[in-house]
Design a protein around this motif. Sequence first.
Motif, PDB file in Angstrom:
ATOM      1  N   PHE A 184       9.615  -2.062  -8.017  1.00  0.00           N
ATOM      2  CA  PHE A 184       9.384  -0.634  -7.848  1.00  0.00           C
ATOM      3  C   PHE A 184      10.344   0.248  -8.634  1.00  0.00           C
ATOM      4  O   PHE A 184      10.023   1.381  -8.973  1.00  0.00           O
ATOM      5  CB  PHE A 184       9.486  -0.311  -6.356  1.00  0.00           C
ATOM      6  CG  PHE A 184       9.046   1.072  -5.995  1.00  0.00           C
ATOM      7  CD1 PHE A 184       7.698   1.412  -6.030  1.00  0.00           C
ATOM      8  CD2 PHE A 184       9.971   2.034  -5.638  1.00  0.00           C
ATOM      9  CE1 PHE A 184       7.289   2.693  -5.700  1.00  0.00           C
ATOM     10  CE2 PHE A 184       9.564   3.315  -5.306  1.00  0.00           C
ATOM     11  CZ  PHE A 184       8.216   3.638  -5.337  1.00  0.00           C
ATOM     12  N   ARG A 200       4.287   5.411  -5.613  1.00  0.00           N
ATOM     13  CA  ARG A 200       4.194   5.335  -7.068  1.00  0.00           C
ATOM     14  C   ARG A 200       3.213   6.387  -7.604  1.00  0.00           C
ATOM     15  O   ARG A 200       3.422   6.968  -8.667  1.00  0.00           O
ATOM     16  CB  ARG A 200       3.742   3.933  -7.462  1.00  0.00           C
ATOM     17  CG  ARG A 200       4.057   3.589  -8.898  1.00  0.00           C
ATOM     18  CD  ARG A 200       3.719   2.152  -9.178  1.00  0.00           C
ATOM     19  NE  ARG A 200       4.883   1.281  -9.085  1.00  0.00           N
ATOM     20  CZ  ARG A 200       4.809  -0.049  -9.113  1.00  0.00           C
ATOM     21  NH1 ARG A 200       3.649  -0.651  -9.177  1.00  0.00           N
ATOM     22  NH2 ARG A 200       5.898  -0.783  -9.059  1.00  0.00           N
ATOM     23  N   ILE A 239       3.076  -6.112  -6.320  1.00  0.00           N
ATOM     24  CA  ILE A 239       2.395  -4.957  -5.729  1.00  0.00           C
ATOM     25  C   ILE A 239       0.988  -4.837  -6.316  1.00  0.00           C
ATOM     26  O   ILE A 239       0.019  -4.628  -5.596  1.00  0.00           O
ATOM     27  CB  ILE A 239       3.192  -3.652  -5.958  1.00  0.00           C
ATOM     28  CG1 ILE A 239       4.564  -3.739  -5.283  1.00  0.00           C
ATOM     29  CG2 ILE A 239       2.423  -2.441  -5.427  1.00  0.00           C
ATOM     30  CD1 ILE A 239       5.432  -2.509  -5.416  1.00  0.00           C
ATOM     31  N   LEU A 278       4.014   1.502  -1.007  1.00  0.00           N
ATOM     32  CA  LEU A 278       4.744   1.606  -2.271  1.00  0.00           C
ATOM     33  C   LEU A 278       3.819   2.123  -3.368  1.00  0.00           C
ATOM     34  O   LEU A 278       4.232   2.883  -4.243  1.00  0.00           O
ATOM     35  CB  LEU A 278       5.335   0.248  -2.662  1.00  0.00           C
ATOM     36  CG  LEU A 278       6.481  -0.235  -1.762  1.00  0.00           C
ATOM     37  CD1 LEU A 278       6.883  -1.651  -2.121  1.00  0.00           C
ATOM     38  CD2 LEU A 278       7.688   0.691  -1.851  1.00  0.00           C
ATOM     39  N   GLU A 279       2.554   1.721  -3.307  1.00  0.00           N
ATOM     40  CA  GLU A 279       1.591   2.229  -4.281  1.00  0.00           C
ATOM     41  C   GLU A 279       1.396   3.734  -4.113  1.00  0.00           C
ATOM     42  O   GLU A 279       1.288   4.478  -5.084  1.00  0.00           O
ATOM     43  CB  GLU A 279       0.255   1.507  -4.141  1.00  0.00           C
ATOM     44  CG  GLU A 279      -0.111   0.764  -5.401  1.00  0.00           C
ATOM     45  CD  GLU A 279      -1.187  -0.285  -5.177  1.00  0.00           C
ATOM     46  OE1 GLU A 279      -1.908  -0.226  -4.166  1.00  0.00           O
ATOM     47  OE2 GLU A 279      -1.291  -1.176  -6.033  1.00  0.00           O
ATOM     48  N   GLN A 294       0.823  -1.202   0.000  1.00  0.00           N
ATOM     49  CA  GLN A 294       0.000   0.000   0.000  1.00  0.00           C
ATOM     50  C   GLN A 294       0.871   1.272   0.000  1.00  0.00           C
ATOM     51  O   GLN A 294       0.619   2.210  -0.747  1.00  0.00           O
ATOM     52  CB  GLN A 294      -0.817  -0.072   1.283  1.00  0.00           C
ATOM     53  CG  GLN A 294      -2.058   0.713   1.377  1.00  0.00           C
ATOM     54  CD  GLN A 294      -2.681   0.411   2.758  1.00  0.00           C
ATOM     55  OE1 GLN A 294      -2.855  -0.749   3.139  1.00  0.00           O
ATOM     56  NE2 GLN A 294      -2.976   1.446   3.506  1.00  0.00           N
ATOM     57  N   ARG A 345      -1.603  -8.405  -5.761  1.00  0.00           N
ATOM     58  CA  ARG A 345      -1.989  -8.928  -4.448  1.00  0.00           C
ATOM     59  C   ARG A 345      -3.498  -8.833  -4.218  1.00  0.00           C
ATOM     60  O   ARG A 345      -4.197  -8.113  -4.925  1.00  0.00           O
ATOM     61  CB  ARG A 345      -1.259  -8.142  -3.362  1.00  0.00           C
ATOM     62  CG  ARG A 345      -1.799  -6.722  -3.226  1.00  0.00           C
ATOM     63  CD  ARG A 345      -0.935  -5.903  -2.313  1.00  0.00           C
ATOM     64  NE  ARG A 345      -1.676  -4.786  -1.738  1.00  0.00           N
ATOM     65  CZ  ARG A 345      -1.796  -3.601  -2.296  1.00  0.00           C
ATOM     66  NH1 ARG A 345      -1.242  -3.352  -3.470  1.00  0.00           N
ATOM     67  NH2 ARG A 345      -2.483  -2.652  -1.711  1.00  0.00           N
TER      68      ARG A 345
END
Lengths: 342, 319
Positions: free
Chosen positions: A224, A201, B265, A197-198, A195, B268
């Motif tokens: 990533f 991003r 990522i 890392l999103e 979450q 999931r």
Amino acid sequence: MDNILEVKNLSVSFMSYIGEIRAVRDVSFSLKPGETLAIVGESGCGKTVTVKALMRLFGNSAAVIKEGSQILFRGQDIAKMKKTDLYNIRGSGIGMIFQDPMTSLNPTMNVGDQIVEGIRTHDQKISRRDAIARAVKLLELVGIPSPEERIKNYPHQLSGGMRQRVMIAIAIACSPDIIIADEPTTALDVTIQAQVLELLRELKDKLNTAFILVTHDLGIVFDFSDRIQVMYAGRIVERGTKHEIYKNPVHPYTWALLNSIPRRGLQSKDELYSIKGTPPDLMLPLESCPFAPRCDYAMPICKARAPQEIALSDTHGAACWLLHSMAPKVERPGTLRGADNE
Amino acid sequence: MSENKVIFEAKNLKKYFPASGGKMVRAVDDVSFSISEGETFGLVGESGCGKTTCGRMLLGVYPPTEGEVLYRGRGLGTLDRHERMDFCKNVQMIFQDPYACLDPRMSIGSIIAEGLHVHFRLNQEETMKRVKEQLDRVGLTSDYASRFPHELSGGQRQRVGIARALAVEPRFIVCDEPIAALDVSIQAQIVNLMIQLQRELKLTYLFISHDLSMVRHISDRIGVMYLGSLVELAGNVVIHEKPLHPYTQALFSAIPIADPDHSWISDRIRLEGEIPSPLSAPPGCKFSSRCRMCTEECRKSPPPLREVEPGHFVACHRV
Ligand SMILES: Nc1ncnc2c1ncn2[C@@H]1O[C@H](COP(=O)(O)OP(=O)(O)OP(=O)(O)O)[C@@H](O)[C@H]1O
Ligand SMILES: Nc1ncnc2c1ncn2[C@@H]1O[C@H](COP(=O)(O)OP(=O)(O)OP(=O)(O)O)[C@@H](O)[C@H]1O
Ligand SMILES: [Mg+2]
Ligand SMILES: [Mg+2]
């Protein structure tokens, strides 16, 4: 696109009572807006010192950025900049997520005030009330439940992963152009990690934020990041796009590192692969390849002279004598999972 | 395993921390488990779910709000002075935040030697020898003995914490994220060392970690916590291959995979819905606000942890 950051010949040493510890040795790299560069390498190889040097964040330690080092942020040299100019860049130009949350958070101040302080030093016009509302919003973004209660907590009242997320909130508070993230998600479980890392991003997509990501988790690196830089003993030994490093790694240290990823199908409690030998002594000058004593492919030249970086493509390069045109051809270990082995 | 002695038993442990406005943070809310000699018990779960707090209660650092911890069948509060000393030597902790637990004014050598002085009567020379052995085990050269914590990298500090815990030859170690700051090769070295010590000396570990592959590798049994409660408990392989609780399923779907062509990522299982807080946990199942299978019953009554197969426990109405 122009580089937002250009690091040229960066060397950093610690002048200690036992002698000079050469933690970073002649490192050069650049970063474009919106790009993510991952730095990987053995514990103690100089990743944190490299990224701290980019903002001259050494506090009162005996660190010296050596003469000849250049750190160009939007063309200005951070290595030579006045303290006041540097202060303006910290936070809003370059934000930093530190490896050790407990040392970089202030234990005597609640976390809300710490975020508010960060917001207000770079935006003097914002009212305290608005800044607090922003702080709550930021904690919510990093997935902390009951943020309006949590802003009143002191760092020791939070779990390890919550402290780490508070630091991420502080780093993104001023929407910096570059975010340096040193092991940003080590204390997070995998779902919250994904979450976060999103979220990072998203920043990259919306604001074109560039990232320098230091992490041991190669799963994060390969998902990533765009480019990868492998360090060993204070030097960059290999660099390339993530596909180049995954499919066509050329440096024996990179091979060993990739081989250390635990393989599927291993029985519980079986012995895991680890690189033999002792880590390099950073007090020694660089007269040979620092990996040679632990390298399965070392030749006499490796112990006599340090290899220069050789370019394999615009983006891919490595410093290893095996790449010399006269060197014997060796095959990379067949156990590397992604590599294209003929 | 069954003939093995139980070292630690956690009985209905609760830990509530007071928060502002008379509220309570229910960090650990009625958790029971036991750990047998020579086994590794893995503890995983969402950040903030109470793993560290559980570990600290086992060590007696935090007194439980309710419930009790039994060490070899005895309540921690009932140990006499002599037994207490013995407990301090035999039960060690590797801390999650390596920096915060190393005294910045002490050299690495004296940090590791401290426990040796207290528990063994060694002379200077023997102490130094032990310190060096410990450093060597965790991949640091003996030069590090004269350095100070701030002069080390994150992973080097973490290894000092490991060396310090191992130095006094404990029987049981609470390992709270012991390898989070280490590169994969040194992670392997430390995990190999821990497994070897366990084989040779029958050490017992409580292994808290977010690295699910490593937890699987080292643990015999794994407990999954969510918001202060144990939601699933099973053997290491079973929990990876046949997770039953919807939270466990989501957790194990997000394991990072080192492959640039597959994005774990994005692939999931996403947890939607409101993230509950230990300050105001939902009355029924604590996972109900984020669960895809949630029913009326789930919102009303908390599911008990029950054995669905031998050795496999799960707290879910829908299983
Ligand atoms: N203040 C200091 N004084 C002396 N040596 C130091 C100091 N800070 C770091 N070093 C040394 O410099 C080297 C590089 O440290 P750095 O923190 O950059 O490692 P790292 O690559 O980030 O490792 P890790 O993955 O363990 O965090 C290490 O060997 C460390 O011991
Ligand atoms: N000393 C304290 N005072 C007040 N609240 C605390 C204290 N220690 C922990 N808590 C709270 O208890 C809850 C559980 O924290 P704990 O540190 O046990 O989580 P954790 O499972 O170890 O999480 P992480 O994986 O992030 O380390 C959190 O909500 C935290 O804020
Ligand atoms: Mg570091
Ligand atoms: Mg914790």
